[in-house]
Design a protein around this motif. Structure first.
Motif, short mmCIF file in Angstrom:
data_model
loop_
_atom_site.label_atom_id
_atom_site.label_comp_id
_atom_site.label_asym_id
_atom_site.label_seq_id
_atom_site.Cartn_x
_atom_site.Cartn_y
_atom_site.Cartn_z
N PRO A 159 0.81 -1.24 0.00
CA PRO A 159 0.00 0.00 0.00
C PRO A 159 0.83 1.27 0.00
O PRO A 159 0.55 2.21 -0.75
CB PRO A 159 -0.82 -0.14 1.29
N GLU A 160 1.87 1.31 0.86
CA GLU A 160 2.73 2.48 0.90
C GLU A 160 3.51 2.62 -0.41
O GLU A 160 3.70 3.74 -0.90
CB GLU A 160 3.70 2.37 2.07
N GLY A 161 3.95 1.50 -0.95
CA GLY A 161 4.71 1.56 -2.20
C GLY A 161 3.88 2.11 -3.35
O GLY A 161 4.35 2.97 -4.11
N LEU A 162 2.66 1.64 -3.48
CA LEU A 162 1.78 2.14 -4.54
C LEU A 162 1.49 3.63 -4.36
O LEU A 162 1.49 4.40 -5.33
CB LEU A 162 0.47 1.35 -4.54
N ALA A 163 1.25 4.04 -3.11
CA ALA A 163 0.98 5.45 -2.85
C ALA A 163 2.20 6.31 -3.17
O ALA A 163 2.08 7.41 -3.73
CB ALA A 163 0.57 5.64 -1.39
N ALA A 164 3.40 5.82 -2.83
CA ALA A 164 4.62 6.58 -3.10
C ALA A 164 4.88 6.72 -4.60
O ALA A 164 5.24 7.80 -5.09
CB ALA A 164 5.82 5.91 -2.42
#
Length: 371
Positions: free
Chosen positions: A274-279
């Motif tokens: 989730p954090e990777g996609l958002a970043a």
């Protein structure tokens, strides 16, 4: 009603999958020997977790607009990290924990985020926008806290002589745990109160307002509380199912005779999805500061919350925790921190810095297979 059900389909599917695996999954996973069954379970779990991850990013984007930076990304990073810490703590309390669990998890997070995600974000943003701007003061604040905490947590124990193994004494654990929490608290106070403008994308006010209005037009009518709760609930199946996915991957790793450490890396990568996609989405939209807030915030929160938690549990249950890395890990960590300091030493980035961090990440993966 139908529209709402479609929007929450990933959450419903994730909860059903989670309930099934935590009630009936033991009978599916314990006698795991059939390759076709293993592939089917792996596909089911992976699709469920990735589907939920995309929905988590949607709620994170909504919070980023409604709350503004740095509050929006802070909710995402703290939520993911808190659940990660809960998982590690739960495994430790079962009495079956590997003493290297916390160390390997933190090492994987640092390398995946600071090299893999940072490198991919800079490459993606650089390819689309050539150069990207960010707040030097905010990024420097992240690195100022991350560098000593990472070194003290993962490097220094390998050189202390108070214990026979790469770990700390009980007194040292208490002092270091308290210091970690204190530094993390000071940073949060700076990020959310005194110098929060250090963590906002440095663009012209007019462009900032236009971007905000454009984003708001694409939002629904739900409030901050709704998106916060939905983010928390939707991210829970991702993290809890990662343990079940790990069982399937352990079977595959043994069957294919792959390195044992690969399982932990894959789990960390999925939990960080989730954090990777958002970043990556933020970097692509030329919001590099938000991408940095997510990436470096994730590393800082992991160290700031994981270390005190595992050290406290270690003291109470008498379970040893080995924190110090070996020579190869130490060199990779120091090289990563040094490269990050050079990458974020100015006010703009390009694809060159992204390529460097991707190279370091690939080196890390290669050394897992051929140490």
């Amino acid at each position: 009603m139908i529209k709402q059900l479609k929007q929450d389909a990933a959450l419903v599917f994730g909860i059903i999958t989670m309930v099934l695996f935590y009630t009936l999954g033991q009978s599916w996973l314990v006698p795991l020997s059939d390759h076709a069954v293993a592939i089917g379970l792996f596909t089911w779990l992976l699709v469920t977790m990735l589907w939920c991850a995309f929905k988590v990013v949607r709620h994170a984007d909504a919070l980023a607009v409604k709350l503004g930076e740095p509050y929006g990304t802070l909710v995402l990073t703290l939520t993911v990290t808190a659940i990660e810490v809960s998982l590690i703590s739960a495994v430790m309390l079962t009495g079956k924990a590997n003493p290297l669990l916390a160390r390997d998890t933190m090492m994987a997070v640092v390398m995946i985020v600071m090299n893999g995600l940072v490198g991919a974000s800079l490459l993606l943003g650089g390819l689309k926008h050539s150069e990207q701007e960010y707040q030097l003061e905010g990024t420097r604040a992240f690195l100022t806290v991350i560098t000593p905490l990472v070194v003290i947590a993962l490097v220094l124990p390998s050189f202390t002589t108070s214990t026979a193994d790469p770990s700390y004494t009980s007194g040292q654990q208490l002092v270091f745990g308290a210091m970690t929490i204190a530094l993390f608290g000071v940073f949060l106070a700076m990020q959310t109160m005194q110098q929060k403008h250090y963590f906002v994308q440095p663009i012209a006010a007019q462009l900032h307002e236009q971007a905000g209005e454009t984003s708001r037009r694409h939002l629904d009518n739900h409030g901050v509380l709704y998106h916060t709760l939905m983010l928390l609930v939707t991210i829970t199946p991702i993290v809890l199912l990662s343990k079940k996915l790990g069982t399937v991957m352990d079977f595959g790793i043994v069957e294919l005779q792959l390195p044992v450490a690969l399982s932990g890396i894959l789990i960390a990568a999925i939990v960080l999805t989730p954090e990777g996609l958002a970043a990556l989405k933020a970097a692509r939209n030329n919001q590099l500061q938000r991408s940095i807030n997510i990436c470096l915030g994730s590393v800082l929160a992991t160290i700031g919350l994981t270390v005190p938690a595992v050290l406290t549990i270690s003291l109470f249950v008498g379970q040893p925790v080995t924190l110090g890395l070996g020579p190869t890990g130490i060199i990779l960590i120091m090289l990563t921190l040094f490269s990050a300091a050079l990458t974020f030493g100015g006010t703009k980035t390009s694809i060159l810095q992204g390529a460097v961090h991707i190279a370091l990440f690939l080196m890390y993966l290669i050394l897992i297979f051929a140490p």
